[in-house]
Design a protein around this motif. Structure first.
Motif, PDB file in Angstrom:
ATOM      1  N   LEU A 173       1.011  -0.833  -0.516  1.00  0.00           N
ATOM      2  CA  LEU A 173      -0.120  -0.036   0.285  1.00  0.00           C
ATOM      3  C   LEU A 173       0.563   1.062   0.392  1.00  0.00           C
ATOM      4  O   LEU A 173       0.549   2.199  -0.676  1.00  0.00           O
ATOM      5  CB  LEU A 173      -0.648  -0.405   1.245  1.00  0.00           C
ATOM      6  CG  LEU A 173      -1.793  -0.742   1.155  1.00  0.00           C
ATOM      7  CD1 LEU A 173      -2.715  -1.145   2.589  1.00  0.00           C
ATOM      8  CD2 LEU A 173      -3.085  -0.938  -0.462  1.00  0.00           C
ATOM      9  N   THR A 177       1.150   5.149  -2.012  1.00  0.00           N
ATOM     10  CA  THR A 177       1.515   6.316  -1.273  1.00  0.00           C
ATOM     11  C   THR A 177       2.367   7.201  -1.228  1.00  0.00           C
ATOM     12  O   THR A 177       2.519   8.386  -0.811  1.00  0.00           O
ATOM     13  CB  THR A 177       0.827   6.018   0.078  1.00  0.00           C
ATOM     14  OG1 THR A 177       1.503   5.691   0.860  1.00  0.00           O
ATOM     15  CG2 THR A 177      -0.674   5.764   0.336  1.00  0.00           C
ATOM     16  N   SER A 285      -1.068  -8.768   1.739  1.00  0.00           N
ATOM     17  CA  SER A 285      -1.142  -8.145   3.217  1.00  0.00           C
ATOM     18  C   SER A 285      -1.013  -8.929   3.978  1.00  0.00           C
ATOM     19  O   SER A 285      -1.284  -8.583   4.897  1.00  0.00           O
ATOM     20  CB  SER A 285      -3.125  -8.595   3.077  1.00  0.00           C
ATOM     21  OG  SER A 285      -3.463  -9.583   2.757  1.00  0.00           O
ATOM     22  N   SER A 374     -12.743   5.962  -5.275  1.00  0.00           N
ATOM     23  CA  SER A 374     -12.204   5.987  -4.383  1.00  0.00           C
ATOM     24  C   SER A 374     -11.728   7.160  -3.074  1.00  0.00           C
ATOM     25  O   SER A 374     -12.253   6.544  -1.843  1.00  0.00           O
ATOM     26  CB  SER A 374     -10.795   4.880  -4.268  1.00  0.00           C
ATOM     27  OG  SER A 374     -10.669   4.458  -5.755  1.00  0.00           O
ATOM     28  N   TYR A 375     -11.673   8.246  -3.218  1.00  0.00           N
ATOM     29  CA  TYR A 375     -11.980   9.246  -1.816  1.00  0.00           C
ATOM     30  C   TYR A 375     -13.005   9.261  -1.722  1.00  0.00           C
ATOM     31  O   TYR A 375     -13.005   9.526  -0.272  1.00  0.00           O
ATOM     32  CB  TYR A 375     -11.097  10.204  -2.852  1.00  0.00           C
ATOM     33  CG  TYR A 375     -10.932  11.382  -1.863  1.00  0.00           C
ATOM     34  CD1 TYR A 375     -10.203  11.424  -0.402  1.00  0.00           C
ATOM     35  CD2 TYR A 375     -11.860  12.871  -1.939  1.00  0.00           C
ATOM     36  CE1 TYR A 375      -9.867  12.124   0.803  1.00  0.00           C
ATOM     37  CE2 TYR A 375     -11.059  13.785  -0.772  1.00  0.00           C
ATOM     38  CZ  TYR A 375     -10.746  13.538   0.431  1.00  0.00           C
ATOM     39  OH  TYR A 375     -10.560  14.367   1.201  1.00  0.00           O
ATOM     40  N   LYS A 378     -14.245   5.814   0.526  1.00  0.00           N
ATOM     41  CA  LYS A 378     -12.827   5.532   1.646  1.00  0.00           C
ATOM     42  C   LYS A 378     -12.322   5.941   2.230  1.00  0.00           C
ATOM     43  O   LYS A 378     -11.433   6.362   3.434  1.00  0.00           O
ATOM     44  CB  LYS A 378     -11.530   4.353   0.753  1.00  0.00           C
ATOM     45  CG  LYS A 378     -12.457   3.414   0.645  1.00  0.00           C
ATOM     46  CD  LYS A 378     -10.882   2.641  -0.485  1.00  0.00           C
ATOM     47  CE  LYS A 378     -11.967   0.995  -0.660  1.00  0.00           C
ATOM     48  NZ  LYS A 378     -11.661  -0.228   0.389  1.00  0.00           N
ATOM     49  N   GLU A 380     -10.312   8.638   4.262  1.00  0.00           N
ATOM     50  CA  GLU A 380      -8.549   8.276   4.909  1.00  0.00           C
ATOM     51  C   GLU A 380      -7.787   7.092   4.320  1.00  0.00           C
ATOM     52  O   GLU A 380      -6.742   6.853   4.078  1.00  0.00           O
ATOM     53  CB  GLU A 380      -8.730   8.327   6.049  1.00  0.00           C
ATOM     54  CG  GLU A 380      -8.673   9.862   7.127  1.00  0.00           C
ATOM     55  CD  GLU A 380      -7.355  10.762   6.634  1.00  0.00           C
ATOM     56  OE1 GLU A 380      -6.875  10.123   6.269  1.00  0.00           O
ATOM     57  OE2 GLU A 380      -7.764  11.664   6.191  1.00  0.00           O
ATOM     58  N   LYS A 381      -8.696   6.295   4.091  1.00  0.00           N
ATOM     59  CA  LYS A 381      -8.153   4.848   3.745  1.00  0.00           C
ATOM     60  C   LYS A 381      -7.598   4.681   2.000  1.00  0.00           C
ATOM     61  O   LYS A 381      -6.605   3.806   1.984  1.00  0.00           O
ATOM     62  CB  LYS A 381      -9.137   3.561   3.973  1.00  0.00           C
ATOM     63  CG  LYS A 381      -9.519   3.397   5.225  1.00  0.00           C
ATOM     64  CD  LYS A 381     -10.462   1.962   5.066  1.00  0.00           C
ATOM     65  CE  LYS A 381     -10.847   1.827   6.654  1.00  0.00           C
ATOM     66  NZ  LYS A 381     -12.032   0.531   6.292  1.00  0.00           N
ATOM     67  N   TYR A 382      -7.730   5.670   1.177  1.00  0.00           N
ATOM     68  CA  TYR A 382      -7.681   6.231   0.347  1.00  0.00           C
ATOM     69  C   TYR A 382      -6.352   6.634   0.348  1.00  0.00           C
ATOM     70  O   TYR A 382      -6.072   6.437  -0.396  1.00  0.00           O
ATOM     71  CB  TYR A 382      -8.684   6.958  -1.032  1.00  0.00           C
ATOM     72  CG  TYR A 382      -8.143   7.956  -2.000  1.00  0.00           C
ATOM     73  CD1 TYR A 382      -7.933   6.964  -3.008  1.00  0.00           C
ATOM     74  CD2 TYR A 382      -7.912   8.999  -2.108  1.00  0.00           C
ATOM     75  CE1 TYR A 382      -7.373   7.731  -4.016  1.00  0.00           C
ATOM     76  CE2 TYR A 382      -6.726   9.761  -3.103  1.00  0.00           C
ATOM     77  CZ  TYR A 382      -7.016   8.316  -3.995  1.00  0.00           C
ATOM     78  OH  TYR A 382      -6.785   9.520  -4.866  1.00  0.00           O
ATOM     79  N   ASN A 384      -4.293   6.654   2.462  1.00  0.00           N
ATOM     80  CA  ASN A 384      -3.204   5.441   3.050  1.00  0.00           C
ATOM     81  C   ASN A 384      -2.872   4.036   1.927  1.00  0.00           C
ATOM     82  O   ASN A 384      -2.419   3.022   2.568  1.00  0.00           O
ATOM     83  CB  ASN A 384      -3.635   4.397   3.808  1.00  0.00           C
ATOM     84  CG  ASN A 384      -3.820   5.947   5.175  1.00  0.00           C
ATOM     85  OD1 ASN A 384      -2.852   6.299   5.387  1.00  0.00           O
ATOM     86  ND2 ASN A 384      -4.960   5.543   6.235  1.00  0.00           N
ATOM     87  N   GLN A 386      -5.460   2.390  -0.179  1.00  0.00           N
ATOM     88  CA  GLN A 386      -6.649   1.236  -0.805  1.00  0.00           C
ATOM     89  C   GLN A 386      -7.383   2.281  -1.812  1.00  0.00           C
ATOM     90  O   GLN A 386      -7.587   3.415  -1.842  1.00  0.00           O
ATOM     91  CB  GLN A 386      -7.175   1.199   0.237  1.00  0.00           C
ATOM     92  CG  GLN A 386      -6.713   0.292   1.161  1.00  0.00           C
ATOM     93  CD  GLN A 386      -8.000   0.123   2.868  1.00  0.00           C
ATOM     94  OE1 GLN A 386      -9.457  -0.177   2.405  1.00  0.00           O
ATOM     95  NE2 GLN A 386      -7.309  -0.122   4.058  1.00  0.00           N
TER      96      GLN A 386
END
Length: 489
Positions: A173, A177, A285, A374-375, A378, A380-382, A384, A386
């Motif tokens: 991941l 980023t 993962s 995705s933003y 998701k 904050e997960k995006y 990070n 995802q």
């Protein structure tokens, strides 16, 4: 016999769709989608010589968009309830209608292509090789493209090895980023010639023996990405290689491309690859890999890859929340962003650069539906690392509604059928088609026209110019007028 079976499935699809839409019985609507899918598969099998690429595109539609709902449908007739509960009736209905329309008009596009090819219309793309190019020109083109390929492959591997060096001790991941290359710009430019030169080389129809090393290197070049945790490149490269061998096997009367050794290798490798790819999500993962029976692992692979069916509904629910800009278009997003945010735009009018990482700029400014959606879904997960991916069904629908899905499906089928003829008859047309086939099979889970982005890129046209002009200048007797008229010198 095949046509009788196909007609039966087509009629059954119409009946089921009428029942499903009229009475809101979504199981019937899904059955109509599957009947259309079977109809299209049989249609492609009726003439594999021209429709093999269209057939493989349907295979990827099944893997990414139909496999999960089919597994759930077969295991529980109430499978639809969880989707309706989580995403709403409208989103679920959209996903089935979009799939049905696309399959129907992929079939229609294939039929239109057949009529076009039967008329044998003559254009630049479809002139016979013996009339357009001298044997000497093609041989020179093959040599120049092959030399450029090996050199650019070296540069490409340097770029890939830098990624591996950066990813030491990091999760996959973090690649999305924080990765940023520190190599000189010229290295990236030279590396970008690799795919273009390979397709030019293959479009000259070299011998089987001569293609093994370039195609082997092409598959090998995706291993660094696989180690990082990115499956797409090696899947696309491997599928491209299989498609090329199949096309040559069906159209080469002098050489057998799929012999006993190749067929045995495919029978062994394909199931092994599917099982490995199904387990790879857990491997990358860091989760514990639980081994089940072979049948269960096959089901797990298709169920996991079929997540794009859920993405259709997630994307549909995000439509009203997508960033609003003066101009926004997702169908041609990659091409538009190339002009609005590429190096030329940055140098001439200070455009904001967009990279490949998950960040606010991509989420709010790009015409990439995957980043925008995705933003939204998701947050904050995006940021990070995802994401959800995308689909041609979503992008064309957001921009143009259901009519966009219809037109796109027709045009795509025409490209995939007529392109095979272009490959057989023209080096340039074959090059363009081969470049399309390196990316088009991910359209069900990626950008709608991402496979066409190369058309507007200067690096592609530079490679074409160097190879084709160089081949012409190397001819012992070069007559520009004869080359233009298509006559032998």
């Amino acid at each position: 016999m095949k046509k009788c079976i196909r007609y039966s499935f087509f009629i059954l699809a119409i009946v089921c769709s009428l029942i499903g839409i009229t009475l809101s019985l979504y199981n019937f609507l899904f059955l109509s989608v599957m009947c259309l899918f079977v109809n299209n598969i049989i249609y492609c099998l009726e003439n594999l010589n021209d429709r093999i690429v269209l057939l493989m595109f349907h295979v990827t539609i099944f893997v990414f968009l139909l496999s999960r709902p089919l597994i759930e449908f077969c295991s529980n007739l109430s499978w639809k309830n969880k989707y309706i509960k989580n995403y709403g009736t409208d989103a679920f209905q959209y996903s089935l209608i979009a799939l049905g329309l696309s399959l129907l008009f992929l079939f229609a596009g294939g039929m239109l292509s057949d009529k076009y090819l039967k008329k044998k219309r003559c254009c630049f793309f479809f002139q016979e090789r013996k009339n357009k190019y001298k044997d000497e020109f093609v041989k020179n083109l093959r040599i120049i493209a092959e030399v450029i390929f090996y050199f650019s492959m070296l540069m490409f591997m340097i770029v890939e090895l830098e990624k591996l060096w950066f990813m030491r001790g990091k999760s996959y991941l973090e690649y999305y980023t924080s990765y940023a290359s520190t190599l000189p710009y010229i290295i990236h430019v030279l590396a970008s010639f690799m795919r273009y030169s390979l397709c030019i080389f293959l479009a000259t129809f070299p011998s089987k023996k001569r293609t093994i090393l370039p195609l082997g290197l092409y598959i090998f070049s995706a291993i660094p990405s696989l180690i990082i945790g990115i499956r797409n490149p090696i899947m696309l490269n491997g599928l491209f290689t299989v498609i090329y061998f199949c096309i040559r096997n069906m159209n080469d009367s002098e050489e057998k491309w799929l012999g006993k050794f190749e067929k045995i290798g495919m029978v062994i490798c394909i199931p092994a690859v599917l099982i490995f790819m199904g387990a790879y999500s857990s491997i990358r993962s860091g989760n514990i890999l639980v081994m089940h029976g072979v049948g269960k692992m096959f089901v797990d692979f298709f169920y996991g890859q079929g997540v794009s069916f859920k993405v259709l509904m997630i994307g549909y629910t995000c439509i009203d929340m997508l960033p609003q800009r003066q101009f926004r278009n997702y169908t041609f997003g990659g091409i538009i962003d190339y002009f609005l945010h590429g190096s030329i735009a940055q140098n001439f009018y200070g455009a904001v650069p967009l990279d490949n990482t998950n960040n606010i700029q991509n989420a709010m400014l790009s015409n990439n539906f995957s980043h925008n959606m995705s933003y939204i879904s998701k947050g904050e997960k995006y940021l990070n690392g995802q994401g959800w991916g995308s689909s041609y069904l979503l992008e064309t629908f957001v921009d143009y509604g259901y009519i966009g899905i219809v037109v796109y499906s027709i045009l795509l089928a025409i490209i995939l059928v007529i392109g095979v003829s272009a490959l057989k008859k023209s080096c340039f047309g074959g090059t363009v088609f081969l470049l399309i086939t390196t990316q088009v099979f991910f359209a069900p889970r990626a950008e709608a026209t991402g496979f066409l982005n190369f058309i507007v890129q200067i690096r592609f046209w530079f490679t074409i110019l160097v190879c084709f002009l160089g081949a012409a200048l190397c001819c012992k007797k070069y007559d520009i007028n004869s080359l233009r008229s298509g006559k032998d010198v």
